[in-house]
Design a protein around this motif. Structure first.
Motif: not given
Length: 258
Positions: A104-126
């Motif tokens: 339930i908690i994972t669905q309360t976090i906006p996708t747009v808020a997670i995306a920059p963190l994933l790009v920062l941690w995992l780079g600009y690839g796929i």
């Protein structure tokens, strides 16, 4: 005879009604654009959008292929993860009580808020795009399957128990068949989420994809192209949901007979 003709008329009306509403919206949109009530650079007319779509069609197809590959990989992994989590939560009450609040908690976090963190941690690839799609698509699958498992016939489970059936046999013969409809309901949502998740991830980094295309045309203030890609994303999502519905009908022929 009257009842049959009434049913035909009702089905025809159900199919035509959405088209009429869409047509009315497009006409009003065209009027607003022509009369200048809304400036054309802010709201291009439907004809301008169609023209932009046709002119940029080869480029849109190129970006669409990239987005579909990302969405397919992420959705596939999301379905597998959803199955595994749902099975574990169904088998063990402790894990159900422990994992459900986290879901339930994972669905309360906006996708747009997670995306920059994933790009920062995992780079600009796929990879960050696939991770984001998995995070957005596995939840409907998990919840749908859990509801399906819970809806299993209790009397049938008791009968299986008296016959000495193993938990695996209970799952295969009773719980899994009862969850098929719930699974497809979740899959229709996840298919749409997978496309949206891919596009959102592409907004923040990447070299190809519909999200990258949207970012480029937005920076150049080409809003006719912006609307063209929005319509394309909607068409893709609706088509994929239609495909899932058709697969469900083929997988559950008894539903049509009812």
């Amino acid at each position: 005879m009257k009842k049959k003709s009434k049913n035909i008329y009702s089905k025809l009306l159900n199919k035509i009604a959405p088209l009429i509403i869409i047509l009315c919206i497009l006409i009003k949109w065209q009027i607003l654009s022509i009369t200048g009530v809304v400036p054309k650079f802010m709201l291009p007319s439907p004809f301008d959008v169609i023209k932009a779509f046709v002119n940029d069609f080869p480029l849109l197809v190129h970006h669409m292929k990239v987005t579909l590959v990302e969405a397919s990989l992420g959705l596939g992994m999301g379905v597998i993860l959803g199955f595994l989590v749902a099975i574990i939560m169904d088998m063990f009450e402790f894990f159900y009580k422990s994992i459900y609040p986290i879901l339930i908690i994972t669905q309360t976090i906006p996708t747009v808020a997670i995306a920059p963190l994933l790009v920062l941690w995992l780079g600009y690839g796929i990879l960050p795009k696939i991770v984001l799609i998995v995070l957005t698509s596995f939840f409907p699958i998990t919840i749908g399957l859990l509801d399906g498992f819970k809806s299993a016939d209790k009397d049938a489970l008791k009968l299986m128990k008296t016959m000495g059936a193993t938990p695996f046999q209970n799952f295969v013969h009773i719980k899994l068949p009862s969850s098929i409809g719930y699974f497809f309901a979740g899959l229709r949502i996840s298919v749409s989420y997978s496309i949206i998740g891919a596009v959102v991830a592409e907004w923040l980094g990447g070299f190809d994809g519909l999200g990258v295309y949207m970012t480029r045309v937005r920076k150049s203030y080409s809003f006719d192209k912006m609307f063209a890609v929005i319509f394309l994303i909607s068409i893709i999502s609706l088509f994929l949901m239609f495909v899932v519905k058709k697969i469900q009908k083929l997988s559950m022929p008894w539903e049509e007979a009812i």
